[in-house]
Write an enzyme that holds these catalytic residues in place. Sequence first.
Site, mmCIF file in Angstrom:
data_model
loop_
_atom_site.group_PDB
_atom_site.id
_atom_site.type_symbol
_atom_site.label_atom_id
_atom_site.label_comp_id
_atom_site.label_asym_id
_atom_site.label_seq_id
_atom_site.Cartn_x
_atom_site.Cartn_y
_atom_site.Cartn_z
ATOM 1 N N SER A 10 -27.824 3.131 6.715
ATOM 2 C CA SER A 10 -26.754 2.613 7.572
ATOM 3 C C SER A 10 -26.729 3.238 8.959
ATOM 4 O O SER A 10 -26.026 2.738 9.838
ATOM 5 C CB SER A 10 -25.397 2.819 6.895
ATOM 6 O OG SER A 10 -25.189 4.185 6.626
ATOM 7 N N HIS A 58 -32.242 11.029 9.100
ATOM 8 C CA HIS A 58 -31.355 12.026 8.490
ATOM 9 C C HIS A 58 -31.795 12.293 7.067
ATOM 10 O O HIS A 58 -32.213 11.399 6.335
ATOM 11 C CB HIS A 58 -29.887 11.590 8.523
ATOM 12 C CG HIS A 58 -29.638 10.190 8.038
ATOM 13 N ND1 HIS A 58 -29.903 9.087 8.802
ATOM 14 C CD2 HIS A 58 -29.159 9.729 6.868
ATOM 15 C CE1 HIS A 58 -29.590 7.998 8.127
ATOM 16 N NE2 HIS A 58 -29.140 8.356 6.931
HETATM 17 P P1 5GP Z 1 -27.599 6.335 5.137
HETATM 18 O O1 5GP Z 1 -26.824 5.331 4.355
HETATM 19 O O2 5GP Z 1 -27.997 5.775 6.493
HETATM 20 O O3 5GP Z 1 -28.746 6.932 4.405
HETATM 21 O O4 5GP Z 1 -26.630 7.549 5.376
HETATM 22 C C1 5GP Z 1 -25.752 7.649 6.441
HETATM 23 C C2 5GP Z 1 -24.753 8.710 6.083
HETATM 24 O O5 5GP Z 1 -24.074 9.100 7.244
HETATM 25 C C3 5GP Z 1 -23.699 8.262 5.064
HETATM 26 O O6 5GP Z 1 -23.708 9.144 3.952
HETATM 27 C C4 5GP Z 1 -22.389 8.345 5.850
HETATM 28 O O7 5GP Z 1 -21.290 8.758 5.063
HETATM 29 C C5 5GP Z 1 -22.719 9.320 6.949
HETATM 30 N N1 5GP Z 1 -22.000 9.083 8.191
HETATM 31 C C6 5GP Z 1 -21.873 7.901 8.852
HETATM 32 N N2 5GP Z 1 -21.151 8.060 9.974
HETATM 33 C C7 5GP Z 1 -20.812 9.377 10.021
HETATM 34 C C8 5GP Z 1 -20.066 10.149 10.963
HETATM 35 O O8 5GP Z 1 -19.556 9.660 11.978
HETATM 36 N N3 5GP Z 1 -19.910 11.468 10.692
HETATM 37 C C9 5GP Z 1 -20.459 12.051 9.580
HETATM 38 N N4 5GP Z 1 -20.245 13.360 9.409
HETATM 39 N N5 5GP Z 1 -21.178 11.352 8.684
HETATM 40 C C10 5GP Z 1 -21.353 10.029 8.906
#
Ligand code: 5GP
Length: 116
Positions: A97, A102
């Site tokens: 997302s 990351h």
């Molecule tokens: P993905 O789904 O891309 O692997 O993980 C993105 C992660 O970033 C998710 O676990 C989500 O909770 C975290 N995340 C998204 N926006 C923010 C933010 O503004 N601050 C923090 N600390 N985490 C975020």
Amino acid sequence: MADCIFCSIVAGDIPAKIVHRTESVVAFKDINPQAPLHVQIVPTRHIRDAAALGADDAVVLSEMVAVAKTIATDAGYDPEARGYRLVMNIGPDSLSSVPHLHLHVLAGRTMEWPPG
Ligand code: 5GP
Ligand code: ZN
């Protein structure tokens, strides 16, 4: 990079609970934790995802993995005892997302396998 949430966190423009910072990586608590310990480790330089890594990125990738070990160990999740899980999502089917590389560090509960 403009309009990138994680670049904004690296720059300090969006608040986050930073737990570790070096010149090339920043680690902060996930806003929606999925385990007692859920930290994101990101490169300070914008890289889209793990599929966009190049040969020159070997050092930053290895630093991300090393920082994950430090954070998990300091939190009491020693690799030889409880351990932890590292996750990188790439592309829509993974439900990625945030298009800034990351590394999820998850620990503090028994994980499930296979992941959903
Ligand atoms: P993905 O789904 O891309 O692997 O993980 C993105 C992660 O970033 C998710 O676990 C989500 O909770 C975290 N995340 C998204 N926006 C923010 C933010 O503004 N601050 C923090 N600390 N985490 C975020
Ligand atoms: Zn970015």
